[in-house]
Write a protein that holds these residues in place. Sequence first.
Motif, PDB file in Angstrom:
ATOM      1  N   VAL A 184       0.862  -1.180   0.000  1.00 45.95           N
ATOM      2  CA  VAL A 184       0.000   0.000   0.000  1.00 45.95           C
ATOM      3  C   VAL A 184       0.902   1.234   0.000  1.00 45.95           C
ATOM      4  O   VAL A 184       2.081   1.165   0.348  1.00 45.95           O
ATOM      5  CB  VAL A 184      -0.942   0.042   1.228  1.00 45.95           C
ATOM      6  N   GLY A 185       0.320   2.360  -0.392  1.00 50.08           N
ATOM      7  CA  GLY A 185       1.124   3.574  -0.400  1.00 50.08           C
ATOM      8  C   GLY A 185       0.320   4.795  -0.755  1.00 50.08           C
ATOM      9  O   GLY A 185      -0.813   4.703  -1.239  1.00 50.08           O
ATOM     10  N   CYS A 186       0.896   5.967  -0.507  1.00 50.53           N
ATOM     11  CA  CYS A 186       0.245   7.228  -0.825  1.00 50.53           C
ATOM     12  C   CYS A 186       1.311   8.289  -1.089  1.00 50.53           C
ATOM     13  O   CYS A 186       2.475   8.121  -0.718  1.00 50.53           O
ATOM     14  CB  CYS A 186      -0.684   7.681   0.299  1.00 50.53           C
ATOM     15  N   ILE A 187       0.898   9.366  -1.745  1.00 52.30           N
ATOM     16  CA  ILE A 187       1.792  10.488  -1.972  1.00 52.30           C
ATOM     17  C   ILE A 187       1.917  11.301  -0.686  1.00 52.30           C
ATOM     18  O   ILE A 187       0.925  11.589  -0.019  1.00 52.30           O
ATOM     19  CB  ILE A 187       1.270  11.397  -3.099  1.00 52.30           C
ATOM     20  N   THR A 188       3.156  11.629  -0.328  1.00 53.72           N
ATOM     21  CA  THR A 188       3.402  12.538   0.791  1.00 53.72           C
ATOM     22  C   THR A 188       4.402  13.593   0.334  1.00 53.72           C
ATOM     23  O   THR A 188       5.156  13.373  -0.614  1.00 53.72           O
ATOM     24  CB  THR A 188       3.980  11.804   2.021  1.00 53.72           C
ATOM     25  N   ASN A 189       4.379  14.725   0.985  1.00 56.09           N
ATOM     26  CA  ASN A 189       5.387  15.732   0.664  1.00 56.09           C
ATOM     27  C   ASN A 189       6.051  16.293   1.921  1.00 56.09           C
ATOM     28  O   ASN A 189       7.103  16.921   1.840  1.00 56.09           O
ATOM     29  CB  ASN A 189       4.793  16.871  -0.168  1.00 56.09           C
ATOM     30  N   ASN A 204      -5.833   8.588   5.129  1.00 66.21           N
ATOM     31  CA  ASN A 204      -5.077   7.732   4.217  1.00 66.21           C
ATOM     32  C   ASN A 204      -4.981   6.323   4.795  1.00 66.21           C
ATOM     33  O   ASN A 204      -4.572   6.147   5.954  1.00 66.21           O
ATOM     34  CB  ASN A 204      -3.659   8.267   3.994  1.00 66.21           C
ATOM     35  N   TYR A 205      -5.342   5.325   3.995  1.00 63.52           N
ATOM     36  CA  TYR A 205      -5.292   3.942   4.457  1.00 63.52           C
ATOM     37  C   TYR A 205      -3.874   3.549   4.862  1.00 63.52           C
ATOM     38  O   TYR A 205      -3.679   2.737   5.782  1.00 63.52           O
ATOM     39  CB  TYR A 205      -5.801   3.013   3.354  1.00 63.52           C
ATOM     40  N   THR A 206      -2.892   4.147   4.210  1.00 63.60           N
ATOM     41  CA  THR A 206      -1.495   3.860   4.515  1.00 63.60           C
ATOM     42  C   THR A 206      -1.159   4.211   5.963  1.00 63.60           C
ATOM     43  O   THR A 206      -0.282   3.580   6.576  1.00 63.60           O
ATOM     44  CB  THR A 206      -0.576   4.639   3.552  1.00 63.60           C
ATOM     45  N   ASN A 207      -1.836   5.205   6.518  1.00 60.77           N
ATOM     46  CA  ASN A 207      -1.596   5.616   7.904  1.00 60.77           C
ATOM     47  C   ASN A 207      -1.772   4.437   8.859  1.00 60.77           C
ATOM     48  O   ASN A 207      -0.879   4.129   9.666  1.00 60.77           O
ATOM     49  CB  ASN A 207      -2.543   6.758   8.271  1.00 60.77           C
ATOM     50  N   SER A 208      -2.916   3.762   8.773  1.00 55.32           N
ATOM     51  CA  SER A 208      -3.188   2.647   9.685  1.00 55.32           C
ATOM     52  C   SER A 208      -2.261   1.469   9.424  1.00 55.32           C
ATOM     53  O   SER A 208      -1.906   0.725  10.351  1.00 55.32           O
ATOM     54  CB  SER A 208      -4.651   2.200   9.564  1.00 55.32           C
ATOM     55  N   CYS A 209      -1.838   1.315   8.162  1.00 53.27           N
ATOM     56  CA  CYS A 209      -0.938   0.210   7.834  1.00 53.27           C
ATOM     57  C   CYS A 209       0.457   0.449   8.422  1.00 53.27           C
ATOM     58  O   CYS A 209       1.101  -0.493   8.900  1.00 53.27           O
ATOM     59  CB  CYS A 209      -0.860   0.029   6.318  1.00 53.27           C
ATOM     60  N   ILE A 210       0.911   1.689   8.400  1.00 54.96           N
ATOM     61  CA  ILE A 210       2.192   2.013   9.039  1.00 54.96           C
ATOM     62  C   ILE A 210       2.111   1.745  10.538  1.00 54.96           C
ATOM     63  O   ILE A 210       3.028   1.181  11.146  1.00 54.96           O
ATOM     64  CB  ILE A 210       2.582   3.479   8.773  1.00 54.96           C
TER      65      ILE A 210
END
Length: 218
Positions: A25-30, A50-56
């Motif tokens: 999973v992943g998302c754009i961050t800056n 962001n779904y990636t938040n809970s996965c981290i």
Amino acid sequence: MNTMIFRDMSYGVYVTTSLDGDRPVGCITNSIMQITSDPATIAVSVNHDNYTNSCIAKTGKFAFSILSENSDPSLIGTFGFQSSREADKFKDVDMEMAAGLPVIKDSCGYVVCRVIDTMETQTHTVFLGEVIEAESYGKSDNAMTYAYYHKVVRGKAPKNAPTYLPEVDGKDTPSTEEKKTGKWVCQVCGYVYEGDELPADFKCPVCGQGADKFKKVE
């Protein structure tokens, strides 16, 4: 308050990744920055939505790939304007596993971190990670900055981005330039196509949406 001054601050464009079980999973961050050099620690801000938040949070690890000015712009559309809850963002993306996490090969390189602390804000979690692996792909490309993304790629920030400005990114156009005829704006990512007519088979180079997602600026 003139929030446009925030656009003069320096940011990069990254694909931050983790795992949902065995699924990448992943998302754009800056908003990523190095906090210390020894041991090397990194902070990344990820929206609660962001779904990636809970996965981290579950895995206790994250990685980020540093996009370059020559990285395929569709990576921003794929990872910035879709959700890993529903989409397989890594389908057709050139990737590899590094220290157990997925990273993007069409990039300057990557960093993998183990979460050592967190800070909660109203909308975002700031994950503090100790670097456990880092590698450059040895390309001479410049790293993409958020200023480059806005001025050259001509995209707008996703609503979940820490740098989202409603007065700019929430409008049909991604800049304050005077509106002209022959401009078509992607309603998903804000990319602007200029021409006499928008081809019926046109695909947005940023998010991959078709011509039906474009609106003409009168």
